[in-house]
Scaffold this active site. Sequence first.
Site, PDB file in Angstrom:
ATOM      1  N   GLY A 286       0.769  -1.244   0.000  1.00 49.80           N
ATOM      2  CA  GLY A 286       0.000   0.000   0.000  1.00 49.80           C
ATOM      3  C   GLY A 286       0.793   1.283   0.000  1.00 49.80           C
ATOM      4  O   GLY A 286       0.209   2.365   0.014  1.00 49.80           O
ATOM      5  N   ARG A 331       2.864  -1.698  -5.948  1.00 51.81           N
ATOM      6  CA  ARG A 331       3.019  -0.423  -6.655  1.00 51.81           C
ATOM      7  C   ARG A 331       4.363   0.244  -6.392  1.00 51.81           C
ATOM      8  O   ARG A 331       4.998   0.771  -7.298  1.00 51.81           O
ATOM      9  CB  ARG A 331       1.897   0.523  -6.187  1.00 51.81           C
ATOM     10  CG  ARG A 331       1.874   1.852  -6.895  1.00 51.81           C
ATOM     11  CD  ARG A 331       0.895   2.818  -6.209  1.00 51.81           C
ATOM     12  NE  ARG A 331      -0.248   2.173  -5.639  1.00 51.81           N
ATOM     13  CZ  ARG A 331      -1.459   2.118  -6.202  1.00 51.81           C
ATOM     14  NH1 ARG A 331      -1.669   2.702  -7.342  1.00 51.81           N
ATOM     15  NH2 ARG A 331      -2.458   1.491  -5.602  1.00 51.81           N
ATOM     16  N   CYS A 399     -14.816   4.508 -27.191  1.00 46.87           N
ATOM     17  CA  CYS A 399     -16.130   5.137 -27.354  1.00 46.87           C
ATOM     18  C   CYS A 399     -16.739   5.404 -25.998  1.00 46.87           C
ATOM     19  O   CYS A 399     -17.667   4.719 -25.561  1.00 46.87           O
ATOM     20  CB  CYS A 399     -17.020   4.228 -28.175  1.00 46.87           C
ATOM     21  SG  CYS A 399     -16.367   4.049 -29.817  1.00 46.87           S
ATOM     22  N   TYR A 429      -0.660  -1.724 -11.989  1.00 48.78           N
ATOM     23  CA  TYR A 429      -2.111  -1.698 -12.195  1.00 48.78           C
ATOM     24  C   TYR A 429      -2.530  -1.043 -13.503  1.00 48.78           C
ATOM     25  O   TYR A 429      -3.631  -0.499 -13.595  1.00 48.78           O
ATOM     26  CB  TYR A 429      -2.815  -1.027 -10.999  1.00 48.78           C
ATOM     27  CG  TYR A 429      -2.477  -1.683  -9.681  1.00 48.78           C
ATOM     28  CD1 TYR A 429      -2.930  -2.963  -9.388  1.00 48.78           C
ATOM     29  CD2 TYR A 429      -1.675  -1.049  -8.733  1.00 48.78           C
ATOM     30  CE1 TYR A 429      -2.603  -3.583  -8.189  1.00 48.78           C
ATOM     31  CE2 TYR A 429      -1.330  -1.658  -7.544  1.00 48.78           C
ATOM     32  CZ  TYR A 429      -1.800  -2.930  -7.279  1.00 48.78           C
ATOM     33  OH  TYR A 429      -1.477  -3.547  -6.095  1.00 48.78           O
TER      34      TYR A 429
HETATM   35  N1  LLP Z   1      -1.173  -7.019  -0.229  1.00 45.65           N
HETATM   36  C1  LLP Z   1      -2.500  -7.183  -0.363  1.00 45.65           C
HETATM   37  C2  LLP Z   1      -3.181  -8.151   0.484  1.00 45.65           C
HETATM   38  C3  LLP Z   1      -3.212  -6.437  -1.294  1.00 45.65           C
HETATM   39  O1  LLP Z   1      -4.520  -6.596  -1.410  1.00 45.65           O
HETATM   40  C4  LLP Z   1      -2.526  -5.509  -2.115  1.00 45.65           C
HETATM   41  C5  LLP Z   1      -3.230  -4.714  -3.107  1.00 45.65           C
HETATM   42  C6  LLP Z   1      -1.142  -5.389  -1.960  1.00 45.65           C
HETATM   43  C7  LLP Z   1      -0.495  -6.145  -1.002  1.00 45.65           C
HETATM   44  C8  LLP Z   1      -0.312  -4.465  -2.802  1.00 45.65           C
HETATM   45  O2  LLP Z   1      -0.668  -3.143  -2.661  1.00 45.65           O
HETATM   46  P1  LLP Z   1       0.245  -1.987  -3.303  1.00 45.65           P
HETATM   47  O3  LLP Z   1       1.555  -1.979  -2.561  1.00 45.65           O
HETATM   48  O4  LLP Z   1       0.439  -2.324  -4.722  1.00 45.65           O
HETATM   49  O5  LLP Z   1      -0.549  -0.754  -3.129  1.00 45.65           O
HETATM   50  N2  LLP Z   1      -5.964  -1.468  -8.571  1.00 45.65           N
HETATM   51  C9  LLP Z   1      -5.707  -0.490  -7.531  1.00 45.65           C
HETATM   52  C10 LLP Z   1      -4.924  -1.075  -6.394  1.00 45.65           C
HETATM   53  C11 LLP Z   1      -5.591  -2.289  -5.789  1.00 45.65           C
HETATM   54  C12 LLP Z   1      -4.727  -2.904  -4.747  1.00 45.65           C
HETATM   55  C13 LLP Z   1      -5.263  -4.216  -4.315  1.00 45.65           C
HETATM   56  N3  LLP Z   1      -4.474  -4.851  -3.335  1.00 45.65           N
HETATM   57  C14 LLP Z   1      -4.960   0.700  -8.135  1.00 45.65           C
HETATM   58  O6  LLP Z   1      -4.730   0.706  -9.336  1.00 45.65           O
HETATM   59  O7  LLP Z   1      -4.629   1.636  -7.425  1.00 45.65           O
END
Ligand code: LLP
Length: 471
Positions: A286, A331, A399, A429
């Site tokens: 996150g 991310r 579209c 993403y």
């Molecule tokens: N761990 C778990 C259990 C998760 O559900 C997620 C992301 C992560 C780690 C990794 O999170 P990150 O470090 O990438 O923020 N599609 C959305 C983000 C959805 C994230 C879902 N879970 C976007 O494009 O912002």
Amino acid sequence: MSRSAHPAGPRHADVLPEGHYAAPPADLNQLDPRVWSRTVGRNADGVVAVGGIDVTTLAEQFGTPAYFLDEADFRARCRAWREAFQEQGEEREGEGADVFYAGKAFLSRAVVRWLNEEGLNLDVCSTGELATALAAGMPAERIALHGNNKSTAEIERAVGEGVGRIVLDSFQEIVRVAHIAQRLGKRQKVQIRVTVGVEAHTHEFIATAHEDQKFGIPLAGGQAAEAVRRALKLDGLELIGIHSHIGSQIFDTSGFEVAAHRVVGLLKEIRDEHGVELPEIDLGGGLGIAYTSEDDPREPQEIAKALRDIVHRECDAAGLAVPRLSVEPGRAIVGPTAFTLYEVGTVKELPGLRTYVSVDGGMSDNIRTALYDAEYSVALVSRASTAEPMLSRVVGKHCESGDIVVRDAFLPADLAPGDLIAVPATGAYCRSMASNYNHALRPPVVAVRDGQAREIVRRETEEDLLRLDVG
Ligand code: LLP
């Protein structure tokens, strides 16, 4: 930035948006290193290059739209995360920390190999991701399986392959995984994902620690404690820890601190009730990245220190041995490493409003602007320009009027069809959420490193589309 930097003033100055694009940057040719990957730079002739190759050459070779991924940057970020957490973990003997890359951000076999070489583990949330990880040689014991509704087939596959942990997300799943493990004659390592009741400061759709949502089992009302009670009784399960993921694109470590505090509180309750000290906690992913120059993300070192400090403090206060910590950045590792390269198709000026710049991709390769109101930066990359800044909206070719890639951006007023523009920080993403809307062919992902470029995911073709359409 003061607007007086442009004596003529930007075009469409009467509709200047708020925030990042409230005023044009002093120099549109400059690329902010926080937003662009490490090896990106503008050559003396004004053309932007990545990994030592000009974007014009890349466009000729691979076409547009395409994602270009800076492999050196990806590997450096893996190392930075691993070292930050390992160093923090080495302060006290016997402790450790693991970094699990969240594959949902972007996964391919090449990525899995890089992760493996850089010593990271992998978090997957589907059998497709699991299959990719295994196909590229990630050892099963270094894989964690997530998901709020894992199918029986997915659980069977994961247990059968011997994944290192399954993160349990519901009362039904506790029983399901235990039965499957027993049937396969195994004892599966599991964590229980809890919701800690933190309101993460991020978009509603990517916040996951408040109680009113589909992920996890709430700490509130003793539900998580009950889940632990049930898991500890089942022979097929070895409960190794508690998991919390509070959301995505978060800049402030305070939410993680509250989460750590509450998770350690649960570990203490478990010790008091069952006489068991669970050996691990996972604080999820996150961590935010810079999509625009206004974003100011924390460095892995700083995050590792903040998380370790709080876990130490809480464990000391509770009289618990410090558990092994793991985190799951997706991310923060891959996001900044790639940009999307587009060719400008049309430039439509709406007098007094803004200029619509249409590119050859759109919401099929980047749904994040439409879905989360995400902000992005953009730059003219096939040449430099000294033209005045022009308030622009970069839109796709789909579209749909919500088909926006960059809502508000300044581009040079001499922008013309055929120019190449690039949107940075699209490594996470974007390809993983790409679609075939309007039967768009999903773009390739091209890894660039030391003057070499190669497709790691090839461009889709009409044959790919028609192969699925079985008539
Ligand atoms: N761990 C778990 C259990 C998760 O559900 C997620 C992301 C992560 C780690 C990794 O999170 P990150 O470090 O990438 O923020 N599609 C959305 C983000 C959805 C994230 C879902 N879970 C976007 O494009 O912002």
